[in-house]
Design an enzyme around this catalytic site. Structure first.
Site, mmCIF file in Angstrom:
data_model
loop_
_atom_site.group_PDB
_atom_site.id
_atom_site.type_symbol
_atom_site.label_atom_id
_atom_site.label_comp_id
_atom_site.label_asym_id
_atom_site.label_seq_id
_atom_site.Cartn_x
_atom_site.Cartn_y
_atom_site.Cartn_z
ATOM 1 N N SER A 127 0.826 -1.212 0.000
ATOM 2 C CA SER A 127 0.000 0.000 0.000
ATOM 3 C C SER A 127 0.856 1.256 0.000
ATOM 4 O O SER A 127 0.313 2.341 -0.168
ATOM 5 C CB SER A 127 -0.972 0.012 1.178
ATOM 6 O OG SER A 127 -0.538 -0.748 2.244
ATOM 7 N N HIS A 148 -2.874 -3.336 -6.132
ATOM 8 C CA HIS A 148 -3.268 -2.873 -4.801
ATOM 9 C C HIS A 148 -4.757 -3.091 -4.580
ATOM 10 O O HIS A 148 -5.587 -2.349 -5.109
ATOM 11 C CB HIS A 148 -2.891 -1.392 -4.644
ATOM 12 C CG HIS A 148 -3.107 -0.859 -3.275
ATOM 13 N ND1 HIS A 148 -3.387 0.453 -3.015
ATOM 14 C CD2 HIS A 148 -3.098 -1.475 -2.055
ATOM 15 C CE1 HIS A 148 -3.537 0.629 -1.710
ATOM 16 N NE2 HIS A 148 -3.373 -0.531 -1.117
ATOM 17 N N GLU A 160 -5.922 -0.879 -7.683
ATOM 18 C CA GLU A 160 -5.002 0.062 -8.323
ATOM 19 C C GLU A 160 -3.888 -0.765 -8.975
ATOM 20 O O GLU A 160 -3.218 -1.543 -8.280
ATOM 21 C CB GLU A 160 -4.394 1.014 -7.285
ATOM 22 C CG GLU A 160 -5.388 1.993 -6.683
ATOM 23 C CD GLU A 160 -4.769 2.894 -5.598
ATOM 24 O OE1 GLU A 160 -5.377 3.913 -5.281
ATOM 25 O OE2 GLU A 160 -3.683 2.575 -5.067
ATOM 26 N N ASN A 198 -4.730 6.574 -1.266
ATOM 27 C CA ASN A 198 -4.106 7.006 -0.013
ATOM 28 C C ASN A 198 -3.528 8.409 -0.112
ATOM 29 O O ASN A 198 -3.300 9.062 0.897
ATOM 30 C CB ASN A 198 -3.018 6.020 0.427
ATOM 31 C CG ASN A 198 -3.624 4.829 1.137
ATOM 32 O OD1 ASN A 198 -4.736 4.929 1.669
ATOM 33 N ND2 ASN A 198 -2.938 3.713 1.121
#
Ligand code: NAD
Length: 510
Positions: A127, A148, A160, A198
């Site tokens: 991540s 991801h 992702e 994120n």
């Protein structure tokens, strides 16, 4: 690069390394899509344990009638716990979901390169670690890609697909297509700190923490204001759920990875919570107290109020909100003039200007001014932040509160700072997404999909932008910058270009 997925992806053998929370979920979705899956973990027995847990959770699906016994048996039969990586030489794809540590991940890839064929694709579920850096030292770095997933893997739709500098486009495309075959929505991302979700999500937490640190309002008000535009959880309750330790660690890693760019500076308040062991739900207390019997903080209750008796009422500006206000006023017999061409949005009487925030504080606009927050199409409730000028009389503030209540809102008074809660947070989310697009991290559509599917946002950043305007977002950011100074609220170059396109005029600079 010749990769096995490019030819025969549908039934390609998959190796999942790491049988923890993510690896177990990835093994499940791969097996559900029909792949033979090997599951390996360095801890003896972990892969078998993961399979037993999966068996138990799938049994519940059978009880609920969501899966047949045969389908469950077939799925489970496709997953084989393996104790020795040498038994996985035939793999077409390896998905790594081990501990989040660069050295451990690099060591694993080097070990696997000696076992699997040169055409096997290597995908990491990291991540936060750079895919470019992770690939260093590999014999075939072009076959390493980020894949991801989001937790819980079987439920969360987003993947992702992260390309580092070495990643072959054909490898990323193969993994993208494969994720789609697994029932996911894949989005391409460049390997930059935080990837898409994120990174773009940082301001959702950061602006809430800044508002709390300045004692502008309380967690319960912040959460309610953002849930009012459709977020399932407010930032404070969400941080409590994620854990402040985890959230703080991600913020620090994005901050460090961006060479200490002040835009991502972590919050002192969050560090204090972490240092004090107030980690959120898991420790029993964070922003909220989860102890049994603990008092639940309450919002200011909705008041029923009649429209204040006034002559000389004006509505200002156009758009859905002002149309709705006009209808309400007319239905209640309030006589008013609607000045659609006004350069601000809201309502005025001879003793009050009640203005939708354009970023500036009420105090900077006058003594008889109050500002209220923006709304977006999807209103989850009628909670609305507002603030009177610090110079407003008690009568002026009471009048503002009465108008908002009579218009059907549940007004929550906060301190008078730039852009209140929703406008400030959404402007920053849009600006972060704009920078991500500017830097080629993702497309506009990719950012929208990622935020809606990865963290359940009610809309994507560019959906909000479409419902607002680039000039409006820039005005809010510039007002915040004027209030706080520093780098945090600098406007993305992409936003300036967008405003320039929309206005057909030169770029806006402060
Ligand atoms: P976890 O702690 O639940 O599982 C990790 C597993 O990997 C453990 O079972 C451990 O025994 C095993 N392991 C550790 N080193 C190993 C090695 N060298 N070889 C084989 N197995 C090894 O962790 P998790 O939450 O499943 O996270 C795994 C990865 O997924 C991390 O990179 C994490 O950043 C990423 N991730 C996690 C989440 C999340 O919400 N948990 C979301 C997205 C991505």
């Amino acid at each position: 690069m010749n990769n096995k997925l490019a030819h025969d992806a549908a039934l390609a053998p998959v190796l999942v390394v790491g049988a923890g929370i993510m690896g177990a979920g990835i093994a499940q979705v791969a097996a559900q899509a029909g792949h033979p899956v090997s599951l390996y973990d360095v801890r003896p027995g972990a892969a078998q344990d993961a399979l037993s847990k999966l068996q138990a959770s799938l049994a519940v699906q059978v009880t609920k009638g969501k899966m047949s016994t045969d389908a469950v048996a077939a799925l489970l039969a496709r997953i084989t716990p393996v104790a020795d990586l040498h038994d996985t030489a035939h793999s077409a794809l390896v998905v790594e979901a081990i501990v989040e540590n660069m050295d451990a991940k690099r060591a694993l890839w080097q070990q696997l390169e000696a076992i699997v064929g040169a055409d096997c694709v290597l995908a990491s579920n990291t991540s936060s670690i750079s895919i470019t850096a992770m690939a260093q030292g590999l014999r075939n770095p072009e076959r390493l890609v980020g894949m991801h997933f989001f937790n819980p893997v079987p439920l969360m739709k987003l993947v992702e697909v992260v390309s580092g500098l070495h990643t072959a486009p054909q490898v990323a495309d193969s993994v993208f297509a494969l994720a789609q075959n697994w029932g996911k929505v894949a989005v391409h991302a460049r390997s930059t700190p935080g990837f898409i979700v994120n990174r773009i999500a940082r301001p959702y937490y950061a602006e809430a923490l800044a508002l709390l640190q300045e004692q502008c309002t309380t967690p319960v008000v912040l959460d309610a204001c953002l849930k009012a535009i459709g977020f399932r959880m407010g930032p404070c309750e969400l941080m409590d759920l994620i854990g402040h330790d985890t959230n703080f660690a991600v913020t620090q890693s994005v901050y460090q990875a961006n060479f200490y760019d002040k835009r991502y500076v972590p919050s002192l308040l969050q560090r204090e919570l972490v240092d004090g062991g107030l980690l959120g739900r898991k420790s029993g207390r964070g922003m909220y107290d989860y102890a049994e019997g603990a008092a639940k903080p309450q919002l200011a209750a909705a008041q029923t109020a009649d429209f204040p008796a006034h002559s000389g009422v004006h509505l200002h500006g156009s758009g859905a909100r002002m149309d709705a206000w006009g209808q309400l006023l007319a239905a209640s017999g309030v006589v008013f003039v609607h000045d659609r061409g006004s350069d601000w949005t809201g309502l005025s009487t001879p003793t009050l200007q009640l203005r939708q925030t354009d970023g500036r504080t009420a105090s900077s606009l006058g003594a008889d001014v109050a500002v209220f927050d923006r709304a977006f199409a999807r209103e989850g409730s009628r909670v609305l932040a507002w603030a009177p000028s610090v110079r407003a009389s008690a009568a002026c503030a009471a009048e503002a509160q009465s108008w908002l209540s009579a218009l059907g809102y549940q007004p929550q008074q906060v301190a008078d700072q730039s852009a209140l809660v929703v406008a400030r947070t959404v402007a920053m989310l849009i600006n972060e997404a704009a920078d991500a697009v500017q830097q080629g991290v993702c497309t506009m559509d990719g950012a929208n999909q990622a935020m809606k599917l990865g963290v359940n946002y009610p809309a994507g950043p560019f959906d909000w932008l479409a419902a607002w305007s680039a000039q409006g977002v820039i005005a809010v950011l510039q007002a915040l910058d004027a209030q706080y100074g520093g780098e945090r609220y600098r406007v993305s170059p992409w936003m300036r270009q967008q405003a320039c396109r929309q206005l057909g005029a030169p770029e806006i600079h402060a």
